[in-house]
Design a protein around this motif. Structure first.
Motif, mmCIF file in Angstrom:
data_model
loop_
_atom_site.group_PDB
_atom_site.id
_atom_site.type_symbol
_atom_site.label_atom_id
_atom_site.label_comp_id
_atom_site.label_asym_id
_atom_site.label_seq_id
_atom_site.Cartn_x
_atom_site.Cartn_y
_atom_site.Cartn_z
ATOM 1 N N ASP A 205 31.908 47.186 52.405
ATOM 2 C CA ASP A 205 32.146 45.891 53.053
ATOM 3 C C ASP A 205 31.794 44.741 52.106
ATOM 4 O O ASP A 205 32.473 43.701 52.097
ATOM 5 C CB ASP A 205 31.320 45.802 54.333
ATOM 6 C CG ASP A 205 31.765 46.816 55.369
ATOM 7 O OD1 ASP A 205 32.911 47.312 55.255
ATOM 8 O OD2 ASP A 205 30.973 47.124 56.290
ATOM 9 N N VAL A 206 30.725 44.934 51.326
ATOM 10 C CA VAL A 206 30.323 43.888 50.376
ATOM 11 C C VAL A 206 31.430 43.668 49.355
ATOM 12 O O VAL A 206 31.778 42.533 49.018
ATOM 13 C CB VAL A 206 28.993 44.289 49.695
ATOM 14 C CG1 VAL A 206 28.701 43.341 48.536
ATOM 15 C CG2 VAL A 206 27.858 44.271 50.704
ATOM 16 N N TYR A 207 31.986 44.768 48.840
ATOM 17 C CA TYR A 207 33.072 44.634 47.857
ATOM 18 C C TYR A 207 34.315 43.986 48.472
ATOM 19 O O TYR A 207 35.072 43.296 47.784
ATOM 20 C CB TYR A 207 33.445 46.002 47.301
ATOM 21 C CG TYR A 207 32.487 46.489 46.232
ATOM 22 C CD1 TYR A 207 32.372 45.812 45.016
ATOM 23 C CD2 TYR A 207 31.709 47.627 46.445
ATOM 24 C CE1 TYR A 207 31.505 46.259 44.036
ATOM 25 C CE2 TYR A 207 30.842 48.073 45.463
ATOM 26 C CZ TYR A 207 30.737 47.388 44.258
ATOM 27 O OH TYR A 207 29.883 47.837 43.300
ATOM 28 N N ARG A 208 34.534 44.249 49.775
ATOM 29 C CA ARG A 208 35.744 43.717 50.404
ATOM 30 C C ARG A 208 35.607 42.260 50.843
ATOM 31 O O ARG A 208 36.571 41.667 51.336
ATOM 32 C CB ARG A 208 36.106 44.583 51.611
ATOM 33 C CG ARG A 208 36.741 45.902 51.241
ATOM 34 C CD ARG A 208 37.256 46.629 52.463
ATOM 35 N NE ARG A 208 36.173 47.155 53.267
ATOM 36 C CZ ARG A 208 35.608 48.351 53.089
ATOM 37 N NH1 ARG A 208 36.070 49.141 52.119
ATOM 38 N NH2 ARG A 208 34.626 48.769 53.843
ATOM 39 N N GLY A 266 30.478 35.689 42.143
ATOM 40 C CA GLY A 266 31.631 35.566 43.017
ATOM 41 C C GLY A 266 32.121 36.916 43.482
ATOM 42 O O GLY A 266 31.780 37.960 42.906
ATOM 43 N N THR A 267 32.957 36.919 44.523
ATOM 44 C CA THR A 267 33.459 38.176 45.071
ATOM 45 C C THR A 267 34.551 38.740 44.176
ATOM 46 O O THR A 267 35.060 38.064 43.276
ATOM 47 C CB THR A 267 34.015 37.962 46.488
ATOM 48 O OG1 THR A 267 35.150 37.095 46.410
ATOM 49 C CG2 THR A 267 32.981 37.360 47.397
ATOM 50 N N VAL A 268 34.902 39.978 44.445
ATOM 51 C CA VAL A 268 35.956 40.629 43.659
ATOM 52 C C VAL A 268 37.270 39.881 43.822
ATOM 53 O O VAL A 268 38.018 39.666 42.848
ATOM 54 C CB VAL A 268 36.096 42.097 44.117
ATOM 55 C CG1 VAL A 268 37.264 42.769 43.393
ATOM 56 C CG2 VAL A 268 34.815 42.868 43.872
ATOM 57 N N GLU A 307 39.365 49.516 47.729
ATOM 58 C CA GLU A 307 40.715 49.099 47.368
ATOM 59 C C GLU A 307 40.715 47.815 46.549
ATOM 60 O O GLU A 307 41.487 47.661 45.602
ATOM 61 C CB GLU A 307 41.557 48.921 48.640
ATOM 62 C CG GLU A 307 41.880 50.224 49.354
ATOM 63 C CD GLU A 307 42.723 51.138 48.485
ATOM 64 O OE1 GLU A 307 43.547 50.624 47.682
ATOM 65 O OE2 GLU A 307 42.548 52.367 48.607
ATOM 66 N N THR A 308 39.822 46.877 46.927
ATOM 67 C CA THR A 308 39.764 45.608 46.190
ATOM 68 C C THR A 308 39.394 45.839 44.732
ATOM 69 O O THR A 308 39.970 45.231 43.822
ATOM 70 C CB THR A 308 38.741 44.672 46.844
ATOM 71 O OG1 THR A 308 37.480 45.379 46.971
ATOM 72 C CG2 THR A 308 39.195 44.241 48.226
#
Length: 855
Positions: A205-208, A266-268, A307-308
């Motif tokens: 969830d963190v990666y997404r 920042g996020t992926v 997936e991200t």
């Protein structure tokens, strides 16, 4: 009869014995008359006691005694009439005997109850195993069959039963507690595993997350803390969670670091979008580095990439690939340019003008495609240009001497002793050198060329003959290969592969391959065509072997699957038998590929070993069970052996317990290997108890006869005292002692007690005439006993014995004594015989009786 009278004479006449006058008691004044109606009308046992003692008539006293039922009153009455009123005493004694019998019965019942209590108390100290309740049920069944017992025994039984129930309840509670603990442990373990799985999902969830603000608002740190609390709670139950806890803490720290990393960089999704939009190389490089750090963190988790991250990684990989391709193309171009310059310099240095000039042209074309050239490559290019310029000046002057030298070398080969193969090689090398020297020359020298050609033909003459022999050898090998191909075709068509010996088939394959290799060399074109045909045949043969090996492999895999299903079979014995059959089938199956065959065998053997190990476990459990049953049987036998030391009374009292032991032994499923021995020991113990009982009974029987003859001897002495008209006080004392002796005698031979009592009643009226008659009858009785025992009578009694026998024959032929029991009863009834006569007759009678028992 006349003959008998002649032999023994006429029958003597017996003079009748006159009865002695009976003394008549003096008449006493009459007492008040109390009738039987008074006895019938009263229920006062005190009044009845008085009537039973002082009643005017024997009938009245007996009627009063019959109505008394109180044991205490009966005991008082027994003391009062013991030596005064035999009839009343007999009634009282009969009633008291009933009480005594009831007491004995109650005592026996109480003893049996105490034994059951003792067993139950011992049982309460044992562990509550699988047989505990079954044994308790047996003891309860025995107790239920007891009937009414004392309150003390009941209390003792209830206490012991409560202890046993407590054992059972404690065991049940322990099992329940253990099951509850296992359930809670399972729940805790499941909770920890779910927490670990949730932590894994949280990382995804963190990666997404699409934006850092979304990550902050989700408050993942609090969720991670709650999951950590769940794992710690589970770990507090002392479960084997060390590995899970360690992995959880490690992943927890990784996840927290990841959250901090994403909050900073920042996020992926943000980094991917930034990478797509960035044009500045530094920004691209920085963004790539951040994404690479996130991918590295994800790989440290050991899970599949979200997936991200997969999309981001694909874009990074594409950028890296494009960048790498560009850089690699530039490096390759420089490397090719440098290598080409080196070759040009070498060609120029070697004098290969034509080749050097071709390389120069190619370098000029590639130079136009390069943006810049490193200094080292440029220096090499400059050297090449300078060397090529020099070569152009003197090349023309250096070629002719080289050609002349090549002609001389070729002419020298014509007279050499070099082997044809090596000679041909040398000739080709000189021809190649001639071509190389001739390159780049503007004009060709025909005269030198003709000389070189003639020298080549002369030098090659020996090689031509050699190569013709080689050509014949190649044709011969080709013919043999064709024969081999034909044999293989016939083999494939004619061999019975359905019943093949595959070891021979495999050997045929190897032999054909080895033989084919020996037929070499062969003509190239024809050999290549034949090689294809040979390989096709070998493929067919190899295919059949492969098919067989695959079939064997599949068959063995099928056996492995069957063996695997037997590992957890419920019936270990049946599984073992089945696995043995599978092993036999395995041996009947042919081999497969060696490596795979070994792997299949190892797997099959692993399952076989597991089945045999299971069988051994079952055998060990069965062995322990047999040992437990054997120990239980030995314990029961030991309990029986303890009875062999007890008295007859104790054995009679323990009859129920012995029967219970017998019943328990019968229910045991004795192991075959010791069943016969244990059964024999058990039977021997029962036989020992029976022998002990029989011996005790025999001793008791013998003692009863001894007591009988002692009693009638004492009774005879009393009768002699009556005949001698001894003083009444002495007679009373003697009679009281006699009655005590009779009353205290525990056991009497069958039918003798009544005769003794009747004789005692008649003893007070015995006379001298009775003495004479009884002496004669006792004498006759002794002779009858000797006749029955088959013993000789003393000489002085032979005449009497003969007379008795003749009399018996006269009264009825064949009527004679056939048992000692009637003789004994007659003996008991005859009293008043003098001691001297009685002692002799008794000794003779007992000897005859003993002899009769032996016979």
């Amino acid at each position: 009869m006349k003959l008998l009278r002649k032999l023994f004479g006429a029958k003597p006449k017996v003079e009748p014995i006159k009865a002695a006058p009976i003394p008549v008691a003096a008449i006493k004044p009459p007492k008040p008359v109390i009738t039987l109606d008074a006895v019938e009308q009263t229920n006062d046992e005190s009044e009845l006691l008085k009537l039973a003692i002082e009643g005017a008539t024997s009938q009245l006293r007996q009627a009063a005694a019959e109505k008394i039922h109180s044991r205490e009153i009966l005991e008082q009455l027994a003391k009062a009439v013991k030596t005064k009123d035999k009839n009343v005493f007999k009634i009282v004694k009969t009633k008291l005997d009933l009480f005594k019998a009831e007491d004995a019965k109650l005592a026996e019942l109480e003893a049996s109850a105490i034994r059951i209590c003792e067993k139950l108390e011992r049982h309460s100290h044992f562990e509550a195993d699988s047989l505990f309740k079954a044994k308790l049920t047996v003891l309860q069944t025995e107790w239920d069959a007891m009937g009414q017992v004392s309150i003390i025994a009941q209390s003792r039984y209830q206490s012991a039963l409560a202890a046993c129930d407590a054992k059972i309840n404690a065991r049940a509670q322990a099992i329940a507690d253990e099951e509850e603990k296992l359930s809670l442990d399972q729940q805790a373990l499941q909770l920890a595993e779910e927490a670990y799985a949730s932590l894994k999902q949280l990382a995804g969830d963190v990666y997404r997350a699409s934006h850092v603000d979304e990550l902050i608002n989700a408050n993942y740190e609090l969720k991670i803390q709650e999951l950590g609390n769940a794992v710690r709670l589970a770990a507090n139950r002392q479960l084997p969670l060390d590995r899970l806890t360690k992995e959880f803490e490690h992943r927890k720290q990784q996840t927290l670091n990841l959250i901090d990393q994403i909050k900073t960089s920042g996020t992926v999704k943000q980094l991917t979008e930034k990478l797509e939009q960035a044009e500045d190389s530094n920004v691209v490089k920085s963004t790539q580095h951040k994404l690479q750090q996130l991918i590295k963190s994800a790989k440290e988790f050991g899970d599949e990439l979200p997936e991200t991250l997969k999309d981001a990684k694909a874009k990074l990989d594409a950028l890296w690939a494009e960048r790498h391709q560009t850089e690699q193309a530039a490096k390759n171009a420089l490397r090719d340019f440098s290598e080409l310059a080196r070759k040009g310099l070498w060609a120029a240095e070697q004098g290969f003008v034509r080749k050097a000039r071709a390389i120069q042209k190619e370098l000029q074309e590639k130079r136009a495609q390069l943006s810049e050239i490193p200094k080292g490559i440029q220096a090499k290019l400059d050297d090449f240009e300078a060397q090529l310029a020099k070569l152009g000046d003197w090349h023309e002057f250096a070629v002719t001497p080289k050609k002349e030298a090549l002609i001389n070398q070729m002419q020298a080969l014509a007279t050499s002793n070099i082997a044809p193969e090596n000679l041909a090689t040398k000739i080709h090398e000189l021809q190649d050198s001639w071509k190389e020297v001739s390159k780049g020359v503007q004009q060709q020298d025909d005269e030198l060329w003709q000389q070189f050609q003639q020298a080549s033909a002369v030098a090659y003459a020996p090689c031509k003959e050699f190569f013709e022999v080689q050509a014949a050898e190649r044709e011969k090998n080709l013919t043999k290969r064709r024969e081999l191909v034909s044999q293989l075709q016939q083999y494939l068509q004619g061999y019975d592969f359905a019943n093949a010996v595959w070891k021979d088939v495999e050997q045929t394959l190897k032999t054909a391959r080895a033989e084919w290799q020996t037929y070499w060399p062969v003509p190239r074109k024809a050999g290549n065509d034949l090689q294809k045909e040979f390989e096709n045949l070998m493929e067919q043969l190899f295919g059949k072997i492969t098919s067989e090996y695959e079939s064997n492999k599949n068959a063995k895999q099928g056996l492995i699957e069957q063996a695997e299903t037997l590992v957890n079979a419920a019936d270990a014995r049946a599984a073992t038998e089945t696995i043995k059959k599978l092993q036999a089938q395995w041996k009947s199956i042919g081999k497969s590929w060696h490596k795979e065959d070994q792997q299949l065998w190892q797997e099959f053997r692993k399952h076989c070993d597991a089945v045999f190990a299971l069988r051994n476990q079952v055998f060990e459990a069965a062995k322990e069970e047999r040992q437990a049953i054997t120990a239980q049987a030995e314990q029961l036998i030991e309990q029986l052996n303890q009875f062999t030391t007890q008295t007859l009374e104790q054995l009679n009292a323990a009859k129920t317990e012995i029967e219970s032991i017998k019943a328990e032994f019968v229910t045991l499923d004795l192991p075959k290997e010791v069943a016969k021995a244990l059964q024999n020991k058990f039977n021997a113990s029962l036989a020992a108890i029976a022998t002990k009982r029989d011996s005790a009974r025999s001793q008791a029987e013998e003692q009863s006869w001894t007591d009988l003859f002692n009693a009638i001897n004492a009774l005879r002495e009393y009768e002699l005292a009556v005949i001698a008209q001894t003083a009444s006080d002495k007679l009373d004392a003697q009679k009281a002692n006699l009655e005590t002796l009779i009353a205290n005698t525990p056991r009497w031979p069958t039918g003798t007690l009544n005769l003794v009592q009747q004789r005692l009643i008649k003893a007070d009226a015995i006379t001298s005439a009775d003495q004479v008659t009884n002496t004669e009858q006792l004498h006759t009785l002794t002779i009858r006993a000797e006749i029955l025992a088959g013993k000789e009578s003393p000489a002085e009694d032979k005449q009497v014995r003969m007379a008795y026998q003749v009399k018996q024959m006269q009264q009825g032929f064949g009527q004679r004594d056939n048992s000692f029991d009637p003789l004994v009863l007659e003996w008991v009834a005859l009293g008043g015989v003098t001691t001297s006569v009685y002692s002799q007759l008794l000794a003779r009678f007992n000897n005859s009786r003993a002899q009769g028992v032996k016979n």
